[in-house]
Design an enzyme around this catalytic site. Sequence first.
Site: not given
Length: 295
Positions: A49, A136, A165
Site C-alpha cells: 500500500s 493481505y 499481513k
Amino acid sequence: MVAQPALAGVWCPSVTPFDNDGNVDIDALGRHFDRLNHSGIDTLLLMGSIGEFASLTQQERLHLIREARQLSPLTMVANVSSTCVPDMLQLAEAAWQHGFDAVMVLPPYYYGQTQKQLLSYFKTLDQQLGGKWFAYNFPARTGCDLTPALVAELAAELPNFIGIKDTVDCLSHNRALIEETRKVRSDFAVLSGYDEYLLPNLLAGGAGVISGLNNIVPELFAGAMQAWRAGDLHQLTAIQQRIGQLMAIYTLGDDFVTTIKTAVARRYESMTTRSRNYGGELSAAQYAAIDRLLA
C-alpha cells in the site's frame, strides 16, 4: 522439531520512488534498498500500500519486479494484488522468474465479499499462483475481513499459503489469527500491519511486523527483534516506547505516503517526496514537525 514460519521478523514495505517527472525512479530505489540492505531487517515487500501499487500501471509493476530483485540480497515479496486475476498471475509469474521468495494478495476489493466467496477465491487462486503466498488483510480498504476462522481453514488446506499481513487496528483480531492458525500450522506467519503492534504480536506468538516506519528507521525495528530474541525486556520496552512516539508521523499530513517519503527525503536525500496521491504536500510547519519527531 516444530516447524517455524520461514519469513518471520521485520519487513519493510518499501515506498516506490518517483522522479520529478512522476516516473518510477529505479536509481532512487537502489539507493533506498542499499540502506535497507544493511539495516538488519529481514524482508522487503515491493509494491504494498505504501508502495502505491494501485497507482502503478501493469507495465510499471512488471518493470519494478524485474529491477528490484537485483538491488537487494534480502528476502523479497511482491504484492501482486489487483481486481484483474490475469494481471495478478502475470505479476506472480514475473516474480517467480526473477527470484522472489513469495507473493502477497489482497482479497477482491470494490465488490463486497462473503466468507463463502473469499474461500472460493483464495482456493482457486492458490491453484494458479504456482508458489508461496501471503494474504493481505486490510478491511478498511477492501470492505471485507479475513476472519481467523477463514484464515485457519485456508492454512490447514493450502500448504503454499504461508502467512498473512493483518492490517486491522485491533489487537484482539491479530491475537485471534495467531491462536486459530497455530491450531493447524506451526509454520504459518501472522504479521501485524501496524507498526506499534510489533511487541503485542510477538507476545501473542506472532511472527513480526510489516511496518511503514522501516522506510525511515529500520534499525529501530531490527533492534527490537534483536532485543526480543535476546530476552532484553528493558531495551525492548524502550524501543516500543520510541515506536509509539514515531507513530505520530502518520497524522502529520493529508497523505501518509507523501509524509513517509518526505521523511526519507529529509533524512537521507535518497529520493524525491513525490507521490501519485494528490494534495499530500507538506507545509513548512509540517516539515519542522517531522524534523523534531526524528531528531
